[in-house]
Motif scaffolding. Sequence first.
Motif, short mmCIF file in Angstrom:
data_model
loop_
_atom_site.label_atom_id
_atom_site.label_comp_id
_atom_site.label_asym_id
_atom_site.label_seq_id
_atom_site.Cartn_x
_atom_site.Cartn_y
_atom_site.Cartn_z
N GLY A 1 9.36 17.53 3.32
CA GLY A 1 8.60 18.00 4.47
C GLY A 1 7.46 17.08 4.86
O GLY A 1 7.04 17.04 6.01
N ILE A 2 6.93 16.32 3.89
CA ILE A 2 5.84 15.39 4.15
C ILE A 2 6.41 13.99 4.28
O ILE A 2 7.06 13.49 3.35
CB ILE A 2 4.79 15.42 3.02
CG1 ILE A 2 4.27 16.84 2.80
CG2 ILE A 2 3.65 14.46 3.32
CD1 ILE A 2 3.55 17.44 3.97
N ILE A 3 6.18 13.34 5.41
CA ILE A 3 6.67 11.99 5.67
C ILE A 3 5.48 11.05 5.70
O ILE A 3 4.59 11.20 6.53
CB ILE A 3 7.43 11.91 7.02
CG1 ILE A 3 8.47 13.04 7.12
CG2 ILE A 3 8.05 10.54 7.20
CD1 ILE A 3 9.53 13.02 6.04
N VAL A 4 5.47 10.08 4.80
CA VAL A 4 4.36 9.12 4.71
C VAL A 4 4.87 7.73 5.04
O VAL A 4 5.69 7.17 4.31
CB VAL A 4 3.70 9.13 3.31
CG1 VAL A 4 2.57 8.11 3.25
CG2 VAL A 4 3.18 10.52 2.97
N GLY A 5 4.38 7.18 6.15
CA GLY A 5 4.77 5.83 6.57
C GLY A 5 3.67 4.83 6.31
O GLY A 5 2.64 5.14 5.72
N GLY A 6 3.91 3.61 6.74
CA GLY A 6 2.98 2.51 6.48
C GLY A 6 1.96 2.31 7.59
O GLY A 6 1.82 3.13 8.50
N ILE A 7 1.26 1.20 7.49
CA ILE A 7 0.27 0.79 8.49
C ILE A 7 0.68 -0.61 8.99
O ILE A 7 0.53 -1.58 8.27
CB ILE A 7 -1.15 0.73 7.90
CG1 ILE A 7 -1.52 2.07 7.25
CG2 ILE A 7 -2.16 0.34 8.96
CD1 ILE A 7 -2.84 2.04 6.49
N PRO A 8 1.27 -0.71 10.19
CA PRO A 8 1.58 0.36 11.14
C PRO A 8 2.81 1.16 10.71
O PRO A 8 3.60 0.69 9.89
CB PRO A 8 1.84 -0.40 12.44
CG PRO A 8 2.39 -1.72 11.97
CD PRO A 8 1.65 -2.05 10.71
N ARG B 1 0.83 -1.20 0.00
CA ARG B 1 0.00 0.00 0.00
C ARG B 1 0.86 1.26 0.00
O ARG B 1 0.60 2.22 -0.73
CB ARG B 1 -0.92 0.03 1.23
CG ARG B 1 -2.05 -0.92 1.20
CD ARG B 1 -2.74 -0.98 2.55
NE ARG B 1 -1.91 -1.61 3.57
CZ ARG B 1 -2.29 -1.87 4.81
NH1 ARG B 1 -3.49 -1.50 5.20
NH2 ARG B 1 -1.50 -2.47 5.67
N THR B 2 1.88 1.25 0.84
CA THR B 2 2.75 2.41 0.95
C THR B 2 3.51 2.63 -0.34
O THR B 2 3.59 3.75 -0.86
CB THR B 2 3.74 2.21 2.11
OG1 THR B 2 3.08 1.58 3.20
CG2 THR B 2 4.31 3.54 2.58
#
Length: 278
Positions: free
Chosen positions: A58-65, A14-15
């Motif tokens: 500046g935008i940090i997008v991580g996974g689940i979790p 997904r990430t």
Amino acid sequence: MAEYDIAVIGGDKRTAYMIPFFMERGYRVIGYKVYHTREEIRADGYADSLRQAMESAGIIVGGIPIEKKGIVNLRELSRHMRKCHTVFGGVIPEAFRQECGERGILCYDFMRDESLAVFNAVATAEGAILEALLHKETNIHQSSSLVLGYGRCGKVLCDKLKALSAEVTVCANSQPELALAEAMGMKALPMGSLTEALTGFEYIYNTIPAVVLGGERLKQVKKEALIIDIASGRGGLDYQEAERLQIRALHCLGLPGKYAAGISAKRLADYVIAKMQG
């Protein structure tokens, strides 16, 4: 000015699959330890360290979790965070969210957004049923199926099993939840009566993130049964005891990433972009 707009770090399919959605909208993306190889998912750039990724965007997008052993460590993430950052991820610990608030850093947990959480529950329920079909040579149709817990995931799972003509029983502590389950056409089983009833089920789906299937209860599960555990964390049963008793039990984490990565990634990317633009 940062070299990139968004850093996508860790996670599952997904990430990784969010990267092309961001790039299609004109955002410059750097990846770090994303699920796929550089040849399969083409970001604008790739970081060799978490520090490099976070210094680049500046935008940090991580996974689940958001935290995943060997990939993303929240202590390290915290060390490299600055006030200019906005952090996105799933199942973010409350302590980390509080720290972000104290430092003036925006932090968004995907799973705290109700629409995303419901969509995730749908993908999880469908994935759980697929795992059941893949690991047991029988039909869902008219199967005796037990669902432990009747929260968001439990409700969606029951609905889909019912649509496949399974004979569904819900087990929960909450009397209102059991009453609702009965109103929706399911059988209701109080948690206090679970032990003696376990022997009657072919499929057992657990959604409760606590050990509800321990040694004594597992002894009541028939050998040909299949347990599908979709609870977060360490799951809802004693896996060592299940193995000793030769009971088939699968801890199925990250099912949306496994079976519905593309559509899940689009929903998550749309959420991130909406927050960025808001």
